[in-house]
Scaffold this active site. Sequence first.
Site, short mmCIF file in Angstrom:
data_model
loop_
_atom_site.label_atom_id
_atom_site.label_comp_id
_atom_site.label_asym_id
_atom_site.label_seq_id
_atom_site.Cartn_x
_atom_site.Cartn_y
_atom_site.Cartn_z
CG ASN A 46 36.37 30.83 48.93
OD1 ASN A 46 36.32 29.72 48.42
ND2 ASN A 46 35.77 31.11 50.08
CD GLU A 74 38.78 48.07 44.28
OE1 GLU A 74 38.81 46.94 44.82
OE2 GLU A 74 39.56 48.41 43.37
N1 THU Z 1 41.88 43.14 43.73
C1 THU Z 1 41.17 44.05 44.46
O1 THU Z 1 40.75 43.79 45.59
N2 THU Z 1 40.94 45.26 43.91
C2 THU Z 1 41.47 45.68 42.73
O2 THU Z 1 41.27 46.83 42.36
C3 THU Z 1 42.26 44.76 41.91
C4 THU Z 1 42.35 43.37 42.39
C5 THU Z 1 42.16 41.85 44.35
C6 THU Z 1 41.43 40.67 43.84
C7 THU Z 1 42.34 39.55 44.24
O3 THU Z 1 42.08 39.19 45.58
C8 THU Z 1 43.73 40.16 44.17
O4 THU Z 1 43.54 41.55 44.19
C9 THU Z 1 44.52 39.76 42.95
O5 THU Z 1 43.79 39.94 41.80
#
Ligand code: THU
Length: 164
Positions: free
Chosen positions: A68, A78
């Site tokens: 966002n 997750e």
């Molecule tokens: N992110 C996830 O979706 N899952 C993870 O296990 C680690 C980080 C995302 C959050 C953000 O959108 C991007 O990865 C960079 O941090």
Amino acid sequence: MDQVKFNSEAMHIKDHSSKHLSQETVKKLINQSQEAKKQAYCPYSKFRVGAALLTLENKVFTGCNVENACNNLGVCAERTAIFKAVSEGYRNFKAIAVASDLEDKVISPCGGCRQVLREFGSNWDVYLSKPDGSYVKKTVEELLPIPFGPEDIAMKKVDISHEC
Ligand code: THU
């Protein structure tokens, strides 16, 4: 009162280790997390993440990260998968597979996601994968040792009635 009801509800969630998952099922789940990764909305980080969550009923919920412009409102892959499943009435999970584009390292869930996974039990599996499909399997307990969980809310506390 609502809090007490919530606690007993949370306590009924059982642990479902996926030790018995076949190699084929694991491979499929990782594939599904890689497909989910393609939906990632990550214009800021350009870091795509996908997740595929397997319920006790063998239903799969996928999720991706959704960022966002107000950056603290973004949500991880997750959590997207967990919230989709819970909002559809599923609370018992066997495993979750997570995928990213990191070439040389498996993707490892952030601390916040570990806590959200732990809400739904400690003895179920997390497949941390690489784009080539290789993976490391960890239990939620291994990812979040010495946790704070729903059972703690229900435990005996010192009497604070005189302070309220
Ligand atoms: N992110 C996830 O979706 N899952 C993870 O296990 C680690 C980080 C995302 C959050 C953000 O959108 C991007 O990865 C960079 O941090």
